[in-house]
Motif scaffolding. Structure first.
Motif, PDB file in Angstrom:
ATOM      1  N   LYS A 118       0.845  -1.192   0.000  1.00 38.62           N
ATOM      2  CA  LYS A 118       0.000   0.000   0.000  1.00 38.62           C
ATOM      3  C   LYS A 118       0.883   1.245   0.000  1.00 38.62           C
ATOM      4  N   LEU A 119       0.496   2.210  -0.829  1.00 40.44           N
ATOM      5  CA  LEU A 119       1.226   3.469  -0.945  1.00 40.44           C
ATOM      6  C   LEU A 119       0.308   4.617  -0.549  1.00 40.44           C
ATOM      7  N   SER A 120       0.832   5.552   0.226  1.00 35.33           N
ATOM      8  CA  SER A 120       0.072   6.769   0.553  1.00 35.33           C
ATOM      9  C   SER A 120       1.018   7.961   0.545  1.00 35.33           C
ATOM     10  N   VAL A 121       0.488   9.107   0.135  1.00 34.01           N
ATOM     11  CA  VAL A 121       1.230  10.363   0.163  1.00 34.01           C
ATOM     12  C   VAL A 121       0.370  11.371   0.918  1.00 34.01           C
ATOM     13  N   VAL A 122       0.892  11.908   2.003  1.00 36.39           N
ATOM     14  CA  VAL A 122       0.130  12.812   2.862  1.00 36.39           C
ATOM     15  C   VAL A 122       0.741  14.207   2.808  1.00 36.39           C
ATOM     16  N   ASN A 150      10.509   0.559  -5.872  1.00 33.34           N
ATOM     17  CA  ASN A 150      11.217   1.654  -6.513  1.00 33.34           C
ATOM     18  C   ASN A 150      10.181   2.590  -7.144  1.00 33.34           C
ATOM     19  N   GLY A 151      10.501   3.880  -7.143  1.00 32.41           N
ATOM     20  CA  GLY A 151       9.522   4.793  -7.720  1.00 32.41           C
ATOM     21  C   GLY A 151      10.018   6.222  -7.796  1.00 32.41           C
ATOM     22  N   CYS A 209       2.936  10.313  -7.471  1.00 34.71           N
ATOM     23  CA  CYS A 209       3.899   9.328  -6.950  1.00 34.71           C
ATOM     24  C   CYS A 209       3.593   7.959  -7.556  1.00 34.71           C
ATOM     25  N   VAL A 210       4.607   7.336  -8.111  1.00 35.30           N
ATOM     26  CA  VAL A 210       4.480   5.999  -8.701  1.00 35.30           C
ATOM     27  C   VAL A 210       5.533   5.088  -8.083  1.00 35.30           C
ATOM     28  N   ILE A 222      -0.296   7.229  -6.979  1.00 31.66           N
ATOM     29  CA  ILE A 222      -1.029   8.245  -6.216  1.00 31.66           C
ATOM     30  C   ILE A 222      -0.987   9.550  -7.009  1.00 31.66           C
ATOM     31  N   ARG A 223      -2.157  10.115  -7.263  1.00 34.41           N
ATOM     32  CA  ARG A 223      -2.241  11.449  -7.855  1.00 34.41           C
ATOM     33  C   ARG A 223      -3.176  12.281  -6.971  1.00 34.41           C
ATOM     34  N   ASP A 224      -2.691  13.418  -6.546  1.00 36.02           N
ATOM     35  CA  ASP A 224      -3.483  14.246  -5.640  1.00 36.02           C
ATOM     36  C   ASP A 224      -3.202  15.717  -5.921  1.00 36.02           C
ATOM     37  N   GLU A 225      -4.015  16.568  -5.339  1.00 34.30           N
ATOM     38  CA  GLU A 225      -3.841  18.000  -5.494  1.00 34.30           C
ATOM     39  C   GLU A 225      -3.691  18.652  -4.119  1.00 34.30           C
TER      40      GLU A 225
END
Length: 327
Positions: A118-122, A150-151, A209-210, A222-225
């Motif tokens: 699982k990937l998360s970007v906060v 890797n990403g 983020c990939v 993850i794509r966010d604004e």
């Protein structure tokens, strides 16, 4: 939109006229990430179920906001999310997705594969202009075997249309090893002095983020604004006035940027009170308070609204409003 049945959209009956698939995709689609191979074949890599239609809004009729919404919320915004979809993640909402997908030409969207990372970007949604932008990337191994990830993480400014403007941050995520059950977090920061000159209108940033799992080829995307918050423009004005009687209005805020604000101006509008007018203002030094005062004279009776915009070369359209009842 449409015309399209609101009930049909809510229940996923996108086969009904008109524009069903389009409207449903706007308010309650699952976002699917595909990998395009060199031979032109596409392969599904990820399905994100909660990124579309989270905050559906419309303009609230003037004077219909509650006291609490006036004090603690946005009096101009009326939430209509529950008119278009069931509660996010509920069985009814998932049933609507399954119903809508029956009319899709693709049958491989919901095929399941091993996805144990699982990937998360906060990011902090309360990041103001002038503060450092901080991002935390977290990888978690929920499986029973060791995983290597890797990403790449990219942060960039963008226009309100979604068009990429300039890159603010680019970092490689290299060989992150996770044993079963392990979680690793990486923190990144962009100082204000590095991004202020590269922002576009509305201070919007795109986070992308990939990460690719070496052992399973799982793609985590993850794509966010992130919208940097502007200073709060405070306004002091009477709640009631009379036709022909002038009154004073005072607006203020603190300059949060590590630079002086230049080419400052106030644009004031008040339908029924006065025509739009622009007042030139002095420069505002770092961390100094701005205080602007002007007068208005009502010409029409009724419930009116004062709208004030502060603009300068460094920040555009800091706005505030204030209701006035004219007798």
């Amino acid at each position: 939109m449409g015309p399209m049945s609101l009930r049909a959209i809510k229940e996923g009956n996108v086969n009904l006229p008109y524009d069903g698939p389009f409207v449903f995709a706007e308010v309650n689609a699952d976002r699917v990430d595909w990998f395009l191979g060199k031979d032109g074949a596409i392969e599904r890599k990820q399905v994100v179920k909660n990124s579309v239609g989270m905050f559906i809004s419309t303009k609230r009729a003037f004077g219909r906001a509650t006291w609490r919404e006036m004090q603690h919320g946005d009096p101009d915004r009326e939430d209509v999310t529950n008119q278009y979809k069931f509660e996010e993640g509920s069985e009814e909402e998932r049933a609507a997705i399954r119903q809508a997908s029956k009319f899709s030409k693709r049958t491989d969207v919901y095929e399941t594969t091993a996805e144990d990372v699982k990937l998360s970007v906060v990011s902090d949604p309360d990041t103001f202009m002038g503060n450092d932008i901080k991002l935390t990337v977290t990888l978690e191994n929920t499986g029973q075997e060791r995983r290597t990830c890797n990403g790449t993480l990219v942060l960039g400014s963008m226009y309100y249309t979604g068009v990429f403007h300039r890159e603010l941050l680019s970092r490689k995520i290299s060989a992150v090893e996770l044993v079963p059950g392990q979680t690793k977090s990486m923190e990144y920061s962009v100082p204000a002095t590095q991004y202020l000159d590269d922002l576009a209108d509305h201070c919007l940033c795109n986070i992308s983020c990939v990460c690719i799992v070496k052992e399973t080829r799982q793609h985590c995307v993850i794509r966010d604004e992130l919208r940097l918050r502007k200073p709060r423009l405070k306004i002091k004005a009477p709640n009631a006035a009379k036709v022909g009687d002038s009154f004073s209005v005072q607006v203020s805020f603190e300059n949060p940027l590590p630079v002086t604000l230049t080419q400052c101006e106030l644009r004031v509008e008040g339908p029924g009170i006065q025509k739009p007018v622009v007042y030139a203002q002095n420069n505002i030094d770092v961390k100094k308070m701005f205080l602007g005062t002007f007068k208005m004279t009502p010409v029409k009776v009724g419930a009116k609204e004062i709208v004030v915009y502060f603009n300068c070369r460094q920040i555009s359209a800091i706005t505030t409003s204030h209701p006035v009842t004219v007798a």
